[in-house]
Write a protein that holds these residues in place. Sequence first.
Motif, PDB file in Angstrom:
ATOM      1  N   TRP A  72       1.013  -1.527  -0.049  1.00 33.81           N
ATOM      2  CA  TRP A  72       0.174  -0.135  -0.053  1.00 33.81           C
ATOM      3  C   TRP A  72       0.881   1.246   0.069  1.00 33.81           C
ATOM      4  O   TRP A  72       0.284   2.089  -0.786  1.00 33.81           O
ATOM      5  CB  TRP A  72      -0.909   0.291   1.896  1.00 33.81           C
ATOM      6  CG  TRP A  72      -0.698   0.703   2.549  1.00 33.81           C
ATOM      7  CD1 TRP A  72      -0.205  -0.576   3.472  1.00 33.81           C
ATOM      8  CD2 TRP A  72       0.111   1.174   2.938  1.00 33.81           C
ATOM      9  NE1 TRP A  72       0.725  -0.094   4.758  1.00 33.81           N
ATOM     10  CE2 TRP A  72       0.766   0.589   4.516  1.00 33.81           C
ATOM     11  CE3 TRP A  72       0.210   2.686   3.148  1.00 33.81           C
ATOM     12  CZ2 TRP A  72       1.172   1.668   5.348  1.00 33.81           C
ATOM     13  CZ3 TRP A  72       0.596   3.416   3.866  1.00 33.81           C
ATOM     14  CH2 TRP A  72       1.338   3.263   4.746  1.00 33.81           C
ATOM     15  N   ARG A  74       3.574   1.382  -2.116  1.00 34.25           N
ATOM     16  CA  ARG A  74       3.669   2.193  -3.281  1.00 34.25           C
ATOM     17  C   ARG A  74       3.137   3.072  -3.618  1.00 34.25           C
ATOM     18  O   ARG A  74       2.522   3.729  -4.612  1.00 34.25           O
ATOM     19  CB  ARG A  74       3.669   0.474  -3.697  1.00 34.25           C
ATOM     20  CG  ARG A  74       4.922   0.590  -5.583  1.00 34.25           C
ATOM     21  CD  ARG A  74       4.526  -0.469  -5.526  1.00 34.25           C
ATOM     22  NE  ARG A  74       5.198  -0.645  -7.045  1.00 34.25           N
ATOM     23  CZ  ARG A  74       6.063  -0.160  -7.976  1.00 34.25           C
ATOM     24  NH1 ARG A  74       6.768   0.058  -7.220  1.00 34.25           N
ATOM     25  NH2 ARG A  74       6.364   0.274  -9.249  1.00 34.25           N
ATOM     26  N   HIS A  75       2.065   2.530  -3.359  1.00 32.42           N
ATOM     27  CA  HIS A  75       0.393   3.543  -3.908  1.00 32.42           C
ATOM     28  C   HIS A  75       0.163   4.752  -3.334  1.00 32.42           C
ATOM     29  O   HIS A  75       0.312   5.549  -3.927  1.00 32.42           O
ATOM     30  CB  HIS A  75      -1.158   2.027  -4.002  1.00 32.42           C
ATOM     31  CG  HIS A  75      -1.197   1.274  -4.764  1.00 32.42           C
ATOM     32  ND1 HIS A  75      -1.006   1.239  -6.365  1.00 32.42           N
ATOM     33  CD2 HIS A  75      -1.143   0.249  -4.101  1.00 32.42           C
ATOM     34  CE1 HIS A  75      -0.646  -0.225  -6.099  1.00 32.42           C
ATOM     35  NE2 HIS A  75      -0.619  -0.598  -5.168  1.00 32.42           N
ATOM     36  N   ALA A  76       0.689   4.877  -2.165  1.00 35.72           N
ATOM     37  CA  ALA A  76       1.042   6.160  -1.847  1.00 35.72           C
ATOM     38  C   ALA A  76       1.431   7.038  -2.249  1.00 35.72           C
ATOM     39  O   ALA A  76       2.075   8.088  -2.414  1.00 35.72           O
ATOM     40  CB  ALA A  76       0.958   6.450   0.236  1.00 35.72           C
ATOM     41  N   MET A  78       3.521   6.510  -4.509  1.00 33.11           N
ATOM     42  CA  MET A  78       2.811   6.817  -6.479  1.00 33.11           C
ATOM     43  C   MET A  78       1.826   8.425  -6.094  1.00 33.11           C
ATOM     44  O   MET A  78       1.349   9.036  -7.233  1.00 33.11           O
ATOM     45  CB  MET A  78       2.103   5.911  -7.388  1.00 33.11           C
ATOM     46  CG  MET A  78       2.791   4.698  -7.669  1.00 33.11           C
ATOM     47  SD  MET A  78       4.708   5.314  -8.314  1.00 33.11           S
ATOM     48  CE  MET A  78       3.540   6.091  -9.912  1.00 33.11           C
ATOM     49  N   LEU A  79       0.671   8.103  -5.886  1.00 31.25           N
ATOM     50  CA  LEU A  79      -0.451   9.417  -5.268  1.00 31.25           C
ATOM     51  C   LEU A  79       0.748  10.634  -4.775  1.00 31.25           C
ATOM     52  O   LEU A  79       0.530  12.461  -5.097  1.00 31.25           O
ATOM     53  CB  LEU A  79      -1.128   8.866  -4.330  1.00 31.25           C
ATOM     54  CG  LEU A  79      -2.400   9.825  -4.183  1.00 31.25           C
ATOM     55  CD1 LEU A  79      -2.916  10.225  -5.107  1.00 31.25           C
ATOM     56  CD2 LEU A  79      -3.281   9.469  -3.167  1.00 31.25           C
ATOM     57  N   VAL A 191       5.332   0.117 -13.670  1.00 33.62           N
ATOM     58  CA  VAL A 191       4.073   0.045 -13.191  1.00 33.62           C
ATOM     59  C   VAL A 191       4.121  -1.779 -14.217  1.00 33.62           C
ATOM     60  O   VAL A 191       5.146  -2.034 -14.881  1.00 33.62           O
ATOM     61  CB  VAL A 191       2.665  -0.171 -14.239  1.00 33.62           C
ATOM     62  CG1 VAL A 191       0.933  -0.095 -13.678  1.00 33.62           C
ATOM     63  CG2 VAL A 191       2.867   1.863 -14.816  1.00 33.62           C
TER      64      VAL A 191
END
Length: 192
Positions: A72, A74-76, A78-79, A191
């Motif tokens: 998670w 990693r997603h944070a 990226m944001l 990605v």
Amino acid sequence: MLEFVVGIVLFFGIHSIAIVVPDWRNDMVRRMGAVPWKAIYGLISIVGIVLLIKGYGDLRWASTALYSPPGWLRHAGMLLLLPVFPLLLATYLPGRISARAKHPMLLAVKIWALAHLLMNGRAVDLALFGAFLAWAVADRIAAKRRSSRPASAPALPATAVNDAVVVVGGLAIYVAFVLWLHTWLIGVPVVA
């Protein structure tokens, strides 16, 4: 390892002159002239960043893992990276965004470094991205204290069109980095 260390010393050394000795840069420009100073500054910066990138690439997978970021994060990260390219563009295109950010390039570097620290847990990542973050914080603090430099080129007028270009162009560059450029330039796909 030596390339990485020399790269960090050269790149951050030349970029820290205004932090450590704020008036020295202006003295050098007066003595040497703007073009020779910028040529030397640029050459040292390029050599430093090339050594830093090469050294980082050599050490990336051999470096000790200090922590393993959860998925998670990693997603944070990226944001968190979304505003980086718009802020970089805002450095050169004045408008409300650049005025609010005050030092958009330094803000972009801080966000970029923090996001990469969150997403990468090796010792060499901590050294590289930690150095960028520490430098950007130190330079922002120093910028509050130093006198403004004389403009080397006329500035563009601040307009809402610049802000639109900053947002649209910056997000387009972000998408290009996520889909292609990061893999092409860094060798690591964003990605998978």
